[in-house]
Design an enzyme around this catalytic site. Structure first.
Site, PDB file in Angstrom:
ATOM      1  N   GLY A  12       0.825  -1.196   0.000  1.00 20.01           N
ATOM      2  CA  GLY A  12       0.000   0.000   0.000  1.00 20.01           C
ATOM      3  C   GLY A  12       0.864   1.252   0.000  1.00 20.01           C
ATOM      4  O   GLY A  12       2.098   1.180  -0.005  1.00 20.01           O
ATOM      5  N   ARG A  14       2.993   4.192   1.203  1.00 22.48           N
ATOM      6  CA  ARG A  14       3.912   4.383   2.325  1.00 22.48           C
ATOM      7  C   ARG A  14       4.156   3.089   3.105  1.00 22.48           C
ATOM      8  O   ARG A  14       4.420   3.109   4.299  1.00 22.48           O
ATOM      9  CB  ARG A  14       3.401   5.475   3.271  1.00 22.48           C
ATOM     10  N   SER A  15       4.103   1.956   2.409  1.00 26.14           N
ATOM     11  CA  SER A  15       4.338   0.667   3.062  1.00 26.14           C
ATOM     12  C   SER A  15       5.812   0.309   3.145  1.00 26.14           C
ATOM     13  O   SER A  15       6.188  -0.628   3.838  1.00 26.14           O
ATOM     14  CB  SER A  15       3.601  -0.443   2.311  1.00 26.14           C
ATOM     15  N   GLY A  16       6.668   1.035   2.410  1.00 22.35           N
ATOM     16  CA  GLY A  16       8.090   0.743   2.394  1.00 22.35           C
ATOM     17  C   GLY A  16       8.517  -0.041   1.165  1.00 22.35           C
ATOM     18  O   GLY A  16       9.661  -0.490   1.072  1.00 22.35           O
ATOM     19  N   ALA A  36      11.638   5.531 -14.020  1.00 20.46           N
ATOM     20  CA  ALA A  36      10.626   6.321 -13.313  1.00 20.46           C
ATOM     21  C   ALA A  36       9.407   6.495 -14.213  1.00 20.46           C
ATOM     22  O   ALA A  36       9.547   6.924 -15.358  1.00 20.46           O
ATOM     23  CB  ALA A  36      11.206   7.679 -12.940  1.00 20.46           C
ATOM     24  N   HIS A  52      12.703  10.952  -3.900  1.00 19.61           N
ATOM     25  CA  HIS A  52      13.092   9.629  -4.413  1.00 19.61           C
ATOM     26  C   HIS A  52      14.470   9.687  -5.075  1.00 19.61           C
ATOM     27  O   HIS A  52      15.272   8.762  -4.918  1.00 19.61           O
ATOM     28  CB  HIS A  52      12.050   9.100  -5.409  1.00 19.61           C
ATOM     29  N   GLU A  64      13.099   8.354 -17.602  1.00 22.36           N
ATOM     30  CA  GLU A  64      11.713   8.749 -17.333  1.00 22.36           C
ATOM     31  C   GLU A  64      10.863   8.169 -18.453  1.00 22.36           C
ATOM     32  O   GLU A  64      10.894   8.651 -19.596  1.00 22.36           O
ATOM     33  CB  GLU A  64      11.606  10.259 -17.236  1.00 22.36           C
ATOM     34  N   ASP A  86       9.644   1.928 -11.011  1.00 20.92           N
ATOM     35  CA  ASP A  86       8.835   2.459  -9.911  1.00 20.92           C
ATOM     36  C   ASP A  86       7.950   3.573 -10.460  1.00 20.92           C
ATOM     37  O   ASP A  86       8.456   4.629 -10.812  1.00 20.92           O
ATOM     38  CB  ASP A  86       9.753   2.977  -8.811  1.00 20.92           C
TER      39      ASP A  86
END
Length: 182
Positions: A12, A14-16, A36, A52, A64, A86
């Protein structure tokens, strides 16, 4: 880990998951490519992108690529030890900005899964799990949720390892532990 591992890191917000994926990638060779997918449209997203970037060492080559992920993996994989993508849910959002034709988006998803499978280097992909919440109220949000689920399934099938990240704790869900029953 091998030099051609394919790993999906889910979780989810901010889950790491991004931090975990970066840690994995840092151990997988010196020729590192960060792909990215974010297109920062506002100040807040620009600040996130900057944070990031600061998390990565200067040993990374950053691309990108908002939409053409399969082509990027195919083109840059031969010159990389590891590629870190990501994230897939932002990629999917970018695709939906171009078209809401489900068949066309599914072709992109299938092409991505095939590119991941055939990549000559390690590939780590980060994606949000968005299907664990409530049913969205509008058609576009439901379409996004469904396509994100299909993306995660297709990419998970193409990967040898899938890691679920919760509260900063990575939990490997594929391959299953020896005592797990299907």
């Amino acid at each position: 880990m091998t030099d051609t591992d394919k790993i999906l890191v889910l979780g989810g917000c901010r889950s790491g998951k991004s931090s975990h994926a970066l840690q994995l990638a840092e151990c997988m060779g010196r020729r590192r490519v960060f792909v990215a997918t974010c297109v920062p449209h506002d100040d807040e997203m620009q600040a996130r992108v900057a944070r990031h970037r600061q998390e990565r060492s200067d040993t990374w080559n950053t691309l990108e690529i908002p939409v053409d992920l399969a082509d990027a993996i195919t083109a840059h994989g031969p010159a990389a030890d590891v590629m870190l993508v990501d994230c897939l849910t932002l990629w999917l959002s970018n695709l939906l900005m171009q078209t809401q034709d489900v068949k066309q988006v599914r072709r992109h998803i299938d092409g991505l899964a095939e590119a991941v499978k055939s990549a000559p280097c390690a590939v780590i992909l980060v994606s949000n799990e968005v299907g664990a919440g409530i049913v969205p109220e509008n058609r576009l949000a439901r379409l996004y949720r469904d396509l994100a689920g299909w993306t995660n399934q297709a990419v998970a099938a193409a990967c040898e390892r899938v890691v679920w990240t919760v509260a900063g704790i990575p939990v490997t869900i594929k391959p299953p532990l020896p005592n797990d029953t299907p």
